[in-house]
Design a protein around this motif. Structure first.
Motif, short mmCIF file in Angstrom:
data_model
loop_
_atom_site.label_atom_id
_atom_site.label_comp_id
_atom_site.label_asym_id
_atom_site.label_seq_id
_atom_site.Cartn_x
_atom_site.Cartn_y
_atom_site.Cartn_z
N ASP A 1 0.84 -1.20 0.00
CA ASP A 1 0.00 0.00 0.00
C ASP A 1 0.88 1.26 0.00
O ASP A 1 2.12 1.18 0.02
CB ASP A 1 -0.99 -0.02 1.18
N TYR A 2 0.24 2.41 -0.02
CA TYR A 2 0.90 3.71 -0.15
C TYR A 2 1.97 3.91 0.94
O TYR A 2 3.03 4.47 0.68
CB TYR A 2 -0.17 4.80 -0.03
N TYR A 3 1.68 3.43 2.16
CA TYR A 3 2.61 3.65 3.27
C TYR A 3 3.61 2.51 3.44
O TYR A 3 4.49 2.58 4.30
CB TYR A 3 1.82 3.82 4.57
N SER B 1 6.03 6.14 -16.69
CA SER B 1 6.82 6.62 -15.56
C SER B 1 6.02 7.62 -14.73
O SER B 1 5.41 8.54 -15.27
CB SER B 1 8.09 7.29 -16.08
N PRO B 2 5.99 7.44 -13.38
CA PRO B 2 5.08 8.25 -12.54
C PRO B 2 5.56 9.66 -12.25
O PRO B 2 4.86 10.45 -11.64
CB PRO B 2 5.02 7.44 -11.24
N THR B 3 6.79 9.99 -12.67
CA THR B 3 7.38 11.28 -12.29
C THR B 3 7.56 12.16 -13.50
O THR B 3 7.93 11.69 -14.57
CB THR B 3 8.76 11.04 -11.63
N LEU B 4 7.29 13.45 -13.33
CA LEU B 4 7.45 14.40 -14.44
C LEU B 4 8.88 14.93 -14.45
O LEU B 4 9.22 15.87 -13.76
CB LEU B 4 6.44 15.54 -14.28
N LEU B 5 9.73 14.26 -15.20
CA LEU B 5 11.12 14.69 -15.35
C LEU B 5 11.20 15.59 -16.58
O LEU B 5 10.19 16.09 -17.06
CB LEU B 5 12.01 13.45 -15.48
N SER B 6 12.42 15.81 -17.13
CA SER B 6 12.53 16.67 -18.31
C SER B 6 11.83 16.04 -19.51
O SER B 6 11.46 16.71 -20.45
CB SER B 6 13.99 16.94 -18.62
N LYS B 7 11.68 14.71 -19.47
CA LYS B 7 10.85 14.04 -20.48
C LYS B 7 10.07 12.94 -19.78
O LYS B 7 10.37 12.60 -18.62
CB LYS B 7 11.71 13.49 -21.62
N THR B 8 9.09 12.39 -20.46
CA THR B 8 8.29 11.33 -19.87
C THR B 8 8.60 10.02 -20.59
O THR B 8 9.02 10.02 -21.74
CB THR B 8 6.78 11.69 -19.93
N SER C 1 8.14 -2.10 -14.27
CA SER C 1 7.67 -1.21 -13.19
C SER C 1 8.72 -0.14 -12.92
O SER C 1 9.91 -0.45 -12.81
CB SER C 1 7.45 -2.06 -11.93
N TRP C 2 8.28 1.12 -12.85
CA TRP C 2 9.20 2.24 -12.59
C TRP C 2 9.31 2.49 -11.09
O TRP C 2 8.35 2.33 -10.35
CB TRP C 2 8.68 3.52 -13.24
N SER C 3 10.49 2.95 -10.66
CA SER C 3 10.65 3.43 -9.28
C SER C 3 9.83 4.72 -9.13
O SER C 3 9.48 5.37 -10.12
CB SER C 3 12.12 3.73 -8.99
N LEU C 4 9.55 5.10 -7.89
CA LEU C 4 8.76 6.32 -7.65
C LEU C 4 9.49 7.55 -8.17
O LEU C 4 8.86 8.52 -8.57
CB LEU C 4 8.44 6.47 -6.17
#
Length: 312
Positions: A20-22, A227-234, A276-279
């Motif tokens: 879960d989230y935690y 990918s769950p994070t907004l980096l310089s590209k997706t 699966s991507w890391s957070l």
């Protein structure tokens, strides 16, 4: 990917195991038609609940964001999606209780994957089915609504939501990246060997295909991960029966023409099951039929390298 968890209590193969989230609870699901919830304490896990209700193998479980309460979705070979809710303990004599709050019967074949949207888009659950359709369940106004549409004619195996928020490269753009900041968008992978991108259209009240990612696979797409994070590209990664993982990148995901195939990872004789991507969004885990999990990272020169391999 089938896994073994020691003392899991399952009577058959485990198909998914999700924290879960935690990171305090683990949900597992199995061909034995059950879901088990474990309390995690250090390296110990204690069985808390066994959820029943499916009539076939349970392929996938997914926790909703805690802002919506404790919700767990599951999907099965029986063509159904169940949503379970835990009502918290009010006193020692009234312990926490799990109840099945909704069952989706919209699909006519196995439902292979369920995925909750980023929480700021609402309480949305995308469901990918072998009947070729994707359904999106939404909890609003105290009830579950749904939309369903044809996605991949030969069956849908995987679905993954785009992150919400300002688009990559937003700082350099005049609108600060706010245009389409909260677009409801996801990728799907199918038995037609394609990875497609979909976006919600408010005028038609359904999801519209934006396009197909270029230079796709030569066999079934088993999994897809945005990918769950907004980096310089997706980034979008996909795992396939053709023994490759493909990674696409875009600096403007709203423009289907901007997506480019950045890397093909080849895995010899292993059919690939999950990606699966890391957070943090920059490490990709790949697992397949060889029982190995490999971790991949892009270096400063834009090359992807294997940084770790774990053999089960």
């Amino acid at each position: 990917m089938a896994q073994v968890i020691s003392n899991s209590g399952h009577d058959d193969m485990i198909h998914d195991a999700v924290l879960d989230y935690y990171g305090r609870r683990l949900a597992t699901c199995s061909s034995d038609k059950t879901i088990k919830i474990f309390e995690i304490d250090g390296d110990q896990h204690k069985l808390q609940e066994t959820l029943k209700g499916h009539e076939g193998a349970v392929w996938c479980v997914s926790w909703a964001h805690p802002k919506f309460g404790t919700l767990l979705a599951s999907c099965s070979n029986d063509g159904r999606v169940h949503i379970y809710r835990e009502s918290p303990s009010t006193s020692p004599s009234h312990p926490a209780q799990w109840t099945q709050v909704f069952t989706s019967t919209f699909h006519t074949a196995s439902v292979n994957m369920v995925s909750w949207s980023p929480p700021d888009l609402g309480c949305l659950l995308a469901c990918a089915s072998s009947d070729g359709q994707v359904s999106v369940l939404e909890f609003r106004n105290n009830q579950w609504d749904h939309t369903i549409f044809a996605a991949h004619g030969m069956g849908v195996n995987a679905v993954s939501w785009a992150p919400s928020g300002a688009l990559p490269g937003a700082i350099a753009r005049k609108d600060g990246g706010q245009q389409n900041a909260n677009a409801k968008r996801f990728a799907t992978g199918g038995s037609d060997n394609m990875v497609k991108i979909w976006e919600y259209n408010q005028q038609t009240n359904t999801y519209t295909q934006m396009g197909v990612l270029p230079n796709g696979h030569s066999d079934w797409v088993r999994d897809v991960a945005w990918s769950p994070t907004l980096l310089s590209k997706t980034y979008i990664a996909s795992a396939s029966q053709d023994k490759t993982v493909k990674i696409w990148t875009s600096t403007n995901p709203a423009d289907i023409g901007s997506w480019q195939l950045a890397k093909v990872l080849e895995f010899g004789d292993a059919v690939l099951w999950r990606v699966s991507w890391s957070l943090s969004g920059n490490v990709l885990a790949v697992s397949g039929s060889d029982g190995k999990v490999s971790l991949w990272k892009e270096n400063l020169r834009g090359e992807w390298e294997c940084v770790r391999e774990i053999t089960e």
